[in-house]
Design a protein around this motif. Structure first.
Motif, PDB file in Angstrom:
ATOM      1  N   TYR A 155       0.841  -1.203   0.000  1.00  0.00           N
ATOM      2  CA  TYR A 155       0.000   0.000   0.000  1.00  0.00           C
ATOM      3  C   TYR A 155       0.875   1.252   0.000  1.00  0.00           C
ATOM      4  CZ  TYR A 155      -4.068  -2.965   0.847  1.00  0.00           C
ATOM      5  OH  TYR A 155      -5.060  -3.898   0.723  1.00  0.00           O
ATOM      6  N   GLY A 156       1.941   1.231   0.753  1.00  0.00           N
ATOM      7  CA  GLY A 156       2.833   2.387   0.816  1.00  0.00           C
ATOM      8  C   GLY A 156       3.485   2.667  -0.521  1.00  0.00           C
ATOM      9  N   ARG A 157       4.036   1.620  -1.100  1.00  0.00           N
ATOM     10  CA  ARG A 157       4.752   1.828  -2.363  1.00  0.00           C
ATOM     11  C   ARG A 157       3.842   2.269  -3.494  1.00  0.00           C
ATOM     12  NH1 ARG A 157       9.505  -2.537  -3.106  1.00  0.00           N
ATOM     13  NH2 ARG A 157      10.188  -1.020  -4.623  1.00  0.00           N
ATOM     14  N   SER A 158       2.542   1.861  -3.418  1.00  0.00           N
ATOM     15  CA  SER A 158       1.646   2.322  -4.478  1.00  0.00           C
ATOM     16  C   SER A 158       1.035   3.673  -4.118  1.00  0.00           C
ATOM     17  CB  SER A 158       0.587   1.266  -4.809  1.00  0.00           C
ATOM     18  OG  SER A 158       0.489   0.278  -3.830  1.00  0.00           O
ATOM     19  N   GLY A 159       1.541   4.284  -3.059  1.00  0.00           N
ATOM     20  CA  GLY A 159       1.120   5.653  -2.752  1.00  0.00           C
ATOM     21  C   GLY A 159      -0.120   5.762  -1.878  1.00  0.00           C
ATOM     22  N   TYR A 160      -0.673   4.630  -1.429  1.00  0.00           N
ATOM     23  CA  TYR A 160      -1.861   4.656  -0.565  1.00  0.00           C
ATOM     24  C   TYR A 160      -1.423   4.628   0.896  1.00  0.00           C
ATOM     25  CZ  TYR A 160      -4.626   4.033  -4.763  1.00  0.00           C
ATOM     26  OH  TYR A 160      -5.201   4.221  -5.993  1.00  0.00           O
ATOM     27  N   PHE A 161      -0.905   5.778   1.336  1.00  0.00           N
ATOM     28  CA  PHE A 161      -0.286   5.828   2.653  1.00  0.00           C
ATOM     29  C   PHE A 161      -1.293   5.676   3.787  1.00  0.00           C
ATOM     30  CE2 PHE A 161       2.728   8.127  -0.090  1.00  0.00           C
ATOM     31  CZ  PHE A 161       3.832   7.322   0.116  1.00  0.00           C
TER      32      PHE A 161
END
Length: 535
Positions: A155-161
């Motif tokens: 989730y972090g790497r795809s920008g969904y922090f």
DNA sequence: CTAGGGTTAG
């Protein structure tokens, strides 16, 4: 049949284990097919597992194809292929294997989920990760810290922090990796402030957390902040030191590279490795600091570090940049394992030392020994030809790079050719080459050609080139200036005035010449035409 | 099993 029939004979499996290349794995595969051993799930799985962990990239798809031919593969075998794809350059294929697993008799376990999620992280597959997340929750599998850590990272790497944070907050058990999974995602996106806030809030930190902050700040260009974090680290490992050394090297602070390196040697238990030494050697090369470079060479010898790969290249480059081309050659000759870069560094070194013939000889040797030159090799050999004026040789090499090695020439290669052709007075041939490249890249080459026209007094060609130059960029001064100088040297004063008028009309200003001098540690700057300043 | 060092030659 004996009770041991399902236990495979040792030799072929140990051969498989030692298999280093794709062809050796294929030999093992062939042997198993011939002897029928391949029908034994255990043996076949071993084959897949070893193919999957082989560092050669092509073996992954080979492992995959073996997996597809096994009659009843177990979960372990699937997992090793999913993991291999997750670590490969084509992580999305892991999804295919995972789907095959869902359709087959063996349901994915927590390892399958960890690996396939890692693959999603690798290609920032938010949607895929979300679906697999749902599948995991619907399954009978119990929550697992590895699966959840990897989810946070996806989730972090795809920008969904926010989602990543929610997963993190709801985890029944968290460890340092859980926090680092989000921290590294922030830093990867350059969000240093968010990362800092998280770092300060983290329940748990390990060396890696600190390392992430150091390299993250450095990647964002914040070397001072990187250093502050670095200085306050409770424990440093090699990666910490290398992160700091690389940070300084990246911004050209070579003295600081050496400072940190000396700190590492003096007050740390950590031994420098290849990463450290390469950075330090390249700093020595940029500073022209032979004594420090020699010291590093002695260190390498004293600690039995093998001179190969990156270290060999950096060492050769250091000696040649410090003016010791003989030493560079000596190191190159003594290096047991050379690669393309090692060859490139000695070829370029010889070339800039004006030893074009030697550079070309080494190039022939390189080809003879079966090494495949790359684009950088050709910059080296073409500039070698350029220095020595070997036009025919350069033409041949330039033609060869595409036809024999399939390397598309770049602006640097064209630059060498245009420069050399211009120097030899072959203006038309040079113009033909310039016409092959896009206009915006051609500017600098046209300028070089214009200079050549001037030296050879080729007024007609010069006018043509200058006009093209002005067409491409009417605001740039060099075309006008060169042309006006050229007209002046021919006594055509009307045209000189015309050029000056055009420059005024286009509001072009020539950048003033500038020179600097250091007196008592203070740098003084002088601009051409500014007159004398008396204070 | 999960997070990790933007190493060299132009």
């Amino acid at each position: 049949m004996s009770a041991c029939s399902s236990t495979p004979p040792v030799p072929i499996l140990s051969f498989t284990e030692r298999a280093k290349s794709l062809s050796e794995i294929q030999q093992a595969h062939a042997f198993m097919l011939k002897t029928g051993l391949f029908h034994d799930t255990f043996s076949a799985s071993k084959l897949v597992a070893f193919a999957a962990t082989n560092p050669e990239p092509k073996t992954v798809s080979y492992a995959h194809s073996i997996l597809n031919r096994i009659e009843s593969p177990n979960g372990f075998t699937h997992n090793s292929v999913i993991r291999a794809y997750a670590n490969s350059s084509t992580p999305e294929i892991a999804l295919t294997v995972f789907r095959d697993m869902l359709l087959g008799p063996v349901f994915p376990d927590k390892y399958s989920f960890t690996f396939v999620l890692k693959a999603c992280g690798a290609f920032c597959g938010f949607e895929e990760g979300r679906q697999i997340h749902g599948l995991f929750m619907k399954s009978d599998l119990v929550t697992d810290v590895f699966v959840e850590n990897t989810l946070v990272n996806v989730y972090g790497r795809s920008g969904y922090f926010e989602i990543a944070r929610k997963v993190l907050d709801r985890m029944p058990v968290r460890d340092a990796v859980s926090w680092n999974s989000l921290l590294s995602a922030y830093l990867e996106k350059g969000l240093v402030e968010e990362a800092r806030a998280l770092f300060d809030e983290m329940e748990e930190r390990n060396v890696e957390s600190w390392n992430f902050m150091v390299s993250g700040y450095a990647a964002a260009g914040l070397v001072k902040e990187a250093r502050e974090v670095f200085d306050s680290m409770p424990v440093k490992d090699v990666v910490s030191w290398n992160a700091m050394v690389t940070a300084y090297a990246h911004v050209g602070c070579y003295n600081e590279v050496l400072e940190v390196f000396n700190m590492m040697l003096d007050d740390s238990a950590e031994k420098p490795d290849g990463f450290t030494l390469v950075n330090v050697l390249s700093a020595c090369a940029s500073l022209g600091s032979l004594s420090q470079g020699e010291w590093v060479h002695v260190y390498i010898d004293k600690h039995g570090i093998e001179i190969e790969g990156f270290v060999a290249t950096a060492l050769v480059d250091m000696y040649s940049k410090c003016g010791k081309i003989d030493k560079a050659l000596e190191v190159f000759r003594a290096t047991s394992k050379r690669d393309v870069s090692t060859w490139n560094s000695i070829i370029s070194g010889l070339s800039v030392h004006g030893l074009g013939k030697d550079a070309l000889e080494i190039f022939s040797e390189m080809v003879y020994e079966g090494f495949k030159p790359n684009g950088i090799t050709f910059i080296g050999v073409l500039s070698a030809c350029n220095h020595v004026g070997l036009l025919d040789q350069a033409r041949k090499l330039f033609e060869m790079m595409n036809s024999v090695y399939g390397i598309e020439p770049t602006i640097e290669h064209y630059g060498c050719m245009v420069d050399l052709l211009g120097r030899m007075g072959k203006i038309e041939e040079a113009e033909e080459l310039v016409n092959e490249i896009p206009a915006d890249e051609a500017l600098i080459l046209l300028e070089s050609l214009l200079g050549a026209c001037k030296r050879f007094g080729k007024l007609e060609q010069a006018e043509r080139i200058a006009n093209r130059l002005l067409e491409l960029n009417p605001r740039e001064s060099s075309g006008y200036v060169q042309m006006s100088n050229l007209y002046a040297s021919d006594g055509r004063w009307d045209e000189v005035m015309d050029m000056r008028r055009k420059m005024r009309a286009e509001r072009v200003n020539k950048k003033p010449g500038c020179s600097m001098i250091e007196v008592d540690g203070v740098v003084h700057e002088f601009l051409a035409g500014e007159g004398l300043r008396i204070e």
